[in-house]
Design a protein around this motif. Sequence first.
Motif, PDB file in Angstrom:
ATOM      1  N   ILE A   1       3.803 -17.162  -5.294  1.00  0.00           N
ATOM      2  CA  ILE A   1       3.281 -18.365  -4.642  1.00  0.00           C
ATOM      3  C   ILE A   1       3.516 -19.589  -5.520  1.00  0.00           C
ATOM      4  N   ILE A   2       3.134 -19.490  -6.789  1.00  0.00           N
ATOM      5  CA  ILE A   2       3.255 -20.642  -7.676  1.00  0.00           C
ATOM      6  C   ILE A   2       4.714 -20.916  -8.019  1.00  0.00           C
ATOM      7  N   ALA A   3       5.522 -19.862  -8.178  1.00  0.00           N
ATOM      8  CA  ALA A   3       6.944 -20.063  -8.468  1.00  0.00           C
ATOM      9  C   ALA A   3       7.634 -20.799  -7.332  1.00  0.00           C
ATOM     10  N   VAL A   4       7.343 -20.396  -6.097  1.00  0.00           N
ATOM     11  CA  VAL A   4       7.935 -21.076  -4.940  1.00  0.00           C
ATOM     12  C   VAL A   4       7.459 -22.524  -4.877  1.00  0.00           C
ATOM     13  N   ALA A   5       6.177 -22.749  -5.184  1.00  0.00           N
ATOM     14  CA  ALA A   5       5.647 -24.112  -5.162  1.00  0.00           C
ATOM     15  C   ALA A   5       6.344 -24.991  -6.193  1.00  0.00           C
ATOM     16  N   VAL A   6       6.620 -24.449  -7.371  1.00  0.00           N
ATOM     17  CA  VAL A   6       7.327 -25.223  -8.400  1.00  0.00           C
ATOM     18  C   VAL A   6       8.718 -25.605  -7.899  1.00  0.00           C
TER      19      VAL A   6
ATOM     20  N   GLU B   1       6.749 -23.235 -16.574  1.00  0.00           N
ATOM     21  CA  GLU B   1       7.601 -23.972 -15.630  1.00  0.00           C
ATOM     22  C   GLU B   1       6.949 -25.275 -15.163  1.00  0.00           C
ATOM     23  N   ALA B   2       5.836 -25.182 -14.441  1.00  0.00           N
ATOM     24  CA  ALA B   2       5.240 -26.385 -13.842  1.00  0.00           C
ATOM     25  C   ALA B   2       4.847 -27.419 -14.890  1.00  0.00           C
ATOM     26  N   ALA B   3       4.125 -26.988 -15.923  1.00  0.00           N
ATOM     27  CA  ALA B   3       3.606 -27.937 -16.907  1.00  0.00           C
ATOM     28  C   ALA B   3       4.706 -28.583 -17.740  1.00  0.00           C
TER      29      ALA B   3
ATOM     30  N   TYR C   1      13.331 -33.945 -13.083  1.00  0.00           N
ATOM     31  CA  TYR C   1      12.592 -33.163 -12.096  1.00  0.00           C
ATOM     32  C   TYR C   1      11.104 -33.217 -12.426  1.00  0.00           C
ATOM     33  N   ILE C   2      10.289 -33.108 -11.392  1.00  0.00           N
ATOM     34  CA  ILE C   2       8.839 -33.067 -11.577  1.00  0.00           C
ATOM     35  C   ILE C   2       8.285 -31.898 -10.764  1.00  0.00           C
ATOM     36  N   ALA C   3       7.025 -31.584 -11.006  1.00  0.00           N
ATOM     37  CA  ALA C   3       6.364 -30.504 -10.269  1.00  0.00           C
ATOM     38  C   ALA C   3       5.077 -31.043  -9.660  1.00  0.00           C
ATOM     39  N   PRO C   4       5.178 -31.817  -8.579  1.00  0.00           N
ATOM     40  CA  PRO C   4       3.990 -32.416  -7.959  1.00  0.00           C
ATOM     41  C   PRO C   4       3.242 -31.410  -7.088  1.00  0.00           C
ATOM     42  N   ILE C   5       2.706 -30.382  -7.716  1.00  0.00           N
ATOM     43  CA  ILE C   5       2.011 -29.340  -6.971  1.00  0.00           C
ATOM     44  C   ILE C   5       0.511 -29.406  -7.262  1.00  0.00           C
TER      45      ILE C   5
ATOM     46  N   ASP D   1      -0.339 -37.077  -6.958  1.00  0.00           N
ATOM     47  CA  ASP D   1       0.029 -37.164  -8.365  1.00  0.00           C
ATOM     48  C   ASP D   1       1.367 -36.462  -8.597  1.00  0.00           C
ATOM     49  N   ASN D   2       2.156 -36.984  -9.494  1.00  0.00           N
ATOM     50  CA  ASN D   2       3.479 -36.417  -9.757  1.00  0.00           C
ATOM     51  C   ASN D   2       3.471 -35.293 -10.792  1.00  0.00           C
ATOM     52  N   ASP D   3       2.297 -34.953 -11.287  1.00  0.00           N
ATOM     53  CA  ASP D   3       2.175 -33.846 -12.230  1.00  0.00           C
ATOM     54  C   ASP D   3       1.391 -32.703 -11.582  1.00  0.00           C
ATOM     55  N   PRO D   4       1.559 -31.474 -12.086  1.00  0.00           N
ATOM     56  CA  PRO D   4       0.824 -30.346 -11.513  1.00  0.00           C
ATOM     57  C   PRO D   4      -0.672 -30.461 -11.790  1.00  0.00           C
TER      58      PRO D   4
END
Length: 353
Positions: free
Chosen positions: A79-84, A113-115, A125-129, A180-183
């Motif tokens: 779930i989190i990998a796909v979200a990233v 990955e996300a952080a 690239y960003i991880a806005p999750i 927010d553009n950060d996780p």
Amino acid sequence: MSDTKTRKKQDASQDGERRLNMIEAINDALDTAMQRDPDVIVMGEDVGYFGGVFRCTAGLQEKHGKTRVFDTPISECGIIAVAVGMGAYGLRPVPEIQFADYIYPGIDQLISEAARLRYRSAAEYIAPITVRSPFGGGIFGGQTHSQSPEAMFTHVSGLKTVIPSTPYDAKGLLISAIEDNDPVIFFEPKRIYNGPFSGYYDKPVEPWKKHPQSVVPEGYYKIPLGKARHVTEGEELTILAYGTMVHVVEAVCAKKGVEADILDLRTLVPLDIEAIEESVKKTGRCLIVHEATRTSGFGAELSALVTERCFYHLEAPVERATGFDTPYPHSLEWAYFPGPIRIGEAIDKILSE
């Protein structure tokens, strides 16, 4: 009739104001964010047709479609990998982890990955999750449905950690987190999903329908991350709390007649250290309350910060009232929580110094 339609008929109280509980406010925030931005995606176990185990996503799939609100396999890492990946592609996914206790298989994706994505790609690239998850006790869920792992995430550079304590804050903070553009780790105290709390104090605080922060405006509004909320003003001591403990602390102080400066931190990272410093320098005393275990809990970081910044203003040592350093009990969870007795004893100790 869908849950959403039923709720719209019920959430207007006799005074004409729209009053919601936290579940309804979170649902409203997701709906509002999805209406404003077609890139917002809701995903997770049972969030679609069923509407989530706590009904926070009820009616969203019906309204926004199966491509924007969809169920996932039982795989928190996946779930989190796909979200990233979705975030790097340009979407704004809001994955739900059914209980905070289930988040551990996905921690590597969050930390490695996300952080780090923004930094390691030089901001290409960003991880806005926004990872939503119910946390804490209150439903007799035992060791695998009741944990409070917030301190683990506050230790990770690049992650933000948010914990609302009221419906009004839940909606405004969740919209800010999604944009927010950060996780962001967005922990929702399940014990107060339907109300501040009940069966825990001899005189429970007022239910949501009378609570001032249950008034939730329709449409779009934001509460900035990193700003604490002053719950009550007082001169005797400062109490720092978040989530469920805000309501417990408020009730204890009212019972004892203590005039405390109660701060609801709302976001642990970024932390409103300026508000904390101003309050402690005014009162000269500080109590920190959280339901997570004591050792290496976020209260330890708060205690260090207060001591570093306010040492010459302190008239008593900083005190903590927390959960115990034990596995989470099932039938004894009410004893595990910092309650009226332990919080009251901590207050008396500070005020006697």
